[in-house]
Design a protein around this motif. Sequence first.
Motif, PDB file in Angstrom:
ATOM      1  N   ILE A 187       0.846  -1.200   0.000  1.00 17.85           N
ATOM      2  CA  ILE A 187       0.000   0.000   0.000  1.00 17.85           C
ATOM      3  C   ILE A 187       0.882   1.251   0.000  1.00 17.85           C
ATOM      4  N   LEU A 188       1.915   1.249   0.829  1.00 17.65           N
ATOM      5  CA  LEU A 188       2.783   2.432   0.914  1.00 17.65           C
ATOM      6  C   LEU A 188       3.522   2.675  -0.402  1.00 17.65           C
ATOM      7  N   LEU A 189       4.093   1.613  -0.945  1.00 15.52           N
ATOM      8  CA  LEU A 189       4.920   1.794  -2.151  1.00 15.52           C
ATOM      9  C   LEU A 189       4.056   2.061  -3.384  1.00 15.52           C
ATOM     10  N   TYR A 190       3.009   1.272  -3.550  1.00 11.57           N
ATOM     11  CA  TYR A 190       2.292   1.323  -4.821  1.00 11.57           C
ATOM     12  C   TYR A 190       1.068   2.236  -4.808  1.00 11.57           C
ATOM     13  N   ALA A 191       0.435   2.394  -3.659  1.00 11.20           N
ATOM     14  CA  ALA A 191      -0.725   3.299  -3.621  1.00 11.20           C
ATOM     15  C   ALA A 191      -0.296   4.705  -3.231  1.00 11.20           C
ATOM     16  N   ALA A 192       0.710   4.796  -2.345  1.00 12.99           N
ATOM     17  CA  ALA A 192       1.086   6.120  -1.836  1.00 12.99           C
ATOM     18  C   ALA A 192       2.386   6.640  -2.428  1.00 12.99           C
ATOM     19  N   GLN A 193       3.067   5.801  -3.206  1.00 16.63           N
ATOM     20  CA  GLN A 193       4.368   6.216  -3.768  1.00 16.63           C
ATOM     21  C   GLN A 193       5.327   6.638  -2.658  1.00 16.63           C
ATOM     22  N   ARG A 194       5.364   5.828  -1.608  1.00  7.88           N
ATOM     23  CA  ARG A 194       6.298   6.079  -0.507  1.00  7.88           C
ATOM     24  C   ARG A 194       7.382   5.001  -0.571  1.00  7.88           C
ATOM     25  N   PRO A 195       8.627   5.340  -0.212  1.00  7.39           N
ATOM     26  CA  PRO A 195       9.717   4.367  -0.346  1.00  7.39           C
ATOM     27  C   PRO A 195       9.752   3.344   0.791  1.00  7.39           C
ATOM     28  N   SER A 196       8.919   2.340   0.676  1.00 10.77           N
ATOM     29  CA  SER A 196       8.871   1.268   1.667  1.00 10.77           C
ATOM     30  C   SER A 196       9.038  -0.045   0.912  1.00 10.77           C
ATOM     31  N   PHE A 197      10.160  -0.736   1.113  1.00  9.23           N
ATOM     32  CA  PHE A 197      10.466  -1.913   0.297  1.00  9.23           C
ATOM     33  C   PHE A 197       9.508  -3.056   0.604  1.00  9.23           C
ATOM     34  N   VAL A 198       9.029  -3.707  -0.435  1.00  4.19           N
ATOM     35  CA  VAL A 198       8.101  -4.835  -0.290  1.00  4.19           C
ATOM     36  C   VAL A 198       8.886  -6.147  -0.347  1.00  4.19           C
ATOM     37  N   VAL A 199       8.685  -6.960   0.671  1.00  5.39           N
ATOM     38  CA  VAL A 199       9.316  -8.285   0.724  1.00  5.39           C
ATOM     39  C   VAL A 199       8.225  -9.330   0.510  1.00  5.39           C
ATOM     40  N   ASP A 200       8.524 -10.333  -0.280  1.00  7.58           N
ATOM     41  CA  ASP A 200       7.566 -11.433  -0.419  1.00  7.58           C
ATOM     42  C   ASP A 200       8.321 -12.759  -0.464  1.00  7.58           C
ATOM     43  N   ALA A 201       7.577 -13.823  -0.703  1.00  5.25           N
ATOM     44  CA  ALA A 201       8.216 -15.143  -0.695  1.00  5.25           C
ATOM     45  C   ALA A 201       9.281 -15.252  -1.787  1.00  5.25           C
ATOM     46  N   TYR A 202       9.068 -14.563  -2.910  1.00  6.01           N
ATOM     47  CA  TYR A 202      10.049 -14.579  -3.987  1.00  6.01           C
ATOM     48  C   TYR A 202      11.367 -13.916  -3.528  1.00  6.01           C
ATOM     49  N   THR A 203      11.233 -12.827  -2.797  1.00  3.36           N
ATOM     50  CA  THR A 203      12.431 -12.125  -2.306  1.00  3.36           C
ATOM     51  C   THR A 203      13.252 -13.062  -1.425  1.00  3.36           C
ATOM     52  N   ARG A 204      12.555 -13.737  -0.544  1.00  7.46           N
ATOM     53  CA  ARG A 204      13.237 -14.666   0.379  1.00  7.46           C
ATOM     54  C   ARG A 204      13.930 -15.791  -0.408  1.00  7.46           C
ATOM     55  N   ARG A 205      13.208 -16.364  -1.365  1.00 12.08           N
ATOM     56  CA  ARG A 205      13.777 -17.480  -2.131  1.00 12.08           C
ATOM     57  C   ARG A 205      15.027 -17.043  -2.897  1.00 12.08           C
TER      58      ARG A 205
ATOM     59  N   SER B 227      13.349 -12.946   9.583  1.00  9.76           N
ATOM     60  CA  SER B 227      11.986 -12.403   9.643  1.00  9.76           C
ATOM     61  C   SER B 227      11.774 -11.418   8.496  1.00  9.76           C
ATOM     62  N   TYR B 228      10.515 -11.089   8.291  1.00  6.23           N
ATOM     63  CA  TYR B 228      10.179 -10.069   7.284  1.00  6.23           C
ATOM     64  C   TYR B 228      10.947  -8.782   7.584  1.00  6.23           C
ATOM     65  N   ALA B 229      10.938  -8.395   8.854  1.00  6.77           N
ATOM     66  CA  ALA B 229      11.561  -7.112   9.229  1.00  6.77           C
ATOM     67  C   ALA B 229      13.057  -7.102   8.904  1.00  6.77           C
ATOM     68  N   VAL B 230      13.719  -8.217   9.132  1.00  8.40           N
ATOM     69  CA  VAL B 230      15.166  -8.296   8.868  1.00  8.40           C
ATOM     70  C   VAL B 230      15.433  -8.193   7.362  1.00  8.40           C
ATOM     71  N   ILE B 231      14.617  -8.887   6.578  1.00  7.59           N
ATOM     72  CA  ILE B 231      14.828  -8.854   5.121  1.00  7.59           C
ATOM     73  C   ILE B 231      14.534  -7.444   4.589  1.00  7.59           C
ATOM     74  N   ARG B 232      13.468  -6.852   5.071  1.00 11.58           N
ATOM     75  CA  ARG B 232      13.140  -5.490   4.614  1.00 11.58           C
ATOM     76  C   ARG B 232      14.266  -4.522   4.987  1.00 11.58           C
ATOM     77  N   ALA B 233      14.800  -4.701   6.199  1.00  8.31           N
ATOM     78  CA  ALA B 233      15.866  -3.796   6.654  1.00  8.31           C
ATOM     79  C   ALA B 233      17.109  -3.904   5.769  1.00  8.31           C
ATOM     80  N   LEU B 234      17.337  -5.085   5.227  1.00 12.91           N
ATOM     81  CA  LEU B 234      18.475  -5.260   4.325  1.00 12.91           C
ATOM     82  C   LEU B 234      18.396  -4.247   3.173  1.00 12.91           C
ATOM     83  N   PHE B 235      17.217  -4.110   2.619  1.00 13.28           N
ATOM     84  CA  PHE B 235      17.020  -3.169   1.503  1.00 13.28           C
ATOM     85  C   PHE B 235      16.909  -1.728   2.005  1.00 13.28           C
TER      86      PHE B 235
END
Length: 216
Positions: free
Chosen positions: A132-150, A163-171
């Motif tokens: 929602i933040l990245l695509y609806a609001a154009q805010r820089p919040s990285f999206v992590v999903d199962a593909y990112t993890r794989r 965790s999701y938070a750790v992977i997101r923090a990487l970006f």
Amino acid sequence: MKEKLLSLCHRLAAHFGPLHWWPADTPFEVVIGAFLTQNTAWRNVELAMAGLKQAIPLTPQALCDLSTQRLEELIRPAGFFRQKAQRLQLFSTYLLDRHQGDLAAMLSGPLPQVRDTLLRLKGVGPETADCILLYAAQRPSFVVDAYTRRLLKRLGLLTGDESYAVIRALFMDHLPHQVDLFNAYHALIVEQCKIICRKRPLCESCPLRPQCPALL
Ligand code: SF4
């Protein structure tokens, strides 16, 4: 890490070309898609969205005006339709009650606080909030999903248990906070994992082959 992440993005962009994601006509349509895509494939979201679009204008008021049962019927192709109908109507009610239906107003303000507010809403997990933040609001919040993890696990950048938070923090910690970069990067990861780095990867045609320790 910054160089590794940027290099990964550049290699994928060189292979797939410029990608831009979220196929939606309005920011609120992105929100609807972000809920519908939970635990389902995008083709099912497209089916549900097509039915919904035929039936009503995609506005928070129109979603709230529908009976829950009718909304469930319309979004049935997306799966988990009872849960998703409830979540969509709760989100829409919140948006109407607190922000008079003004999504841009709801999503404005300091990013961490807006994200926390989203995460307190029923049915909004980190991936949905970041979509929602990245695509609806154009805010820089990285999206992590199962593909990112794989992908990052196979490339040796993650163990896969983070965790999701750790992977997101990487970006978030290593990349410039640019909406276009985050948008394209997520789209490229999705493309790579849908087409090449699948569950059974097609390593022979992979642009990341020279750097990949998991080469299968
Ligand atoms: S070389 Fe194979 S395992 Fe590595 S990223 Fe490419 S497709 Fe995935």
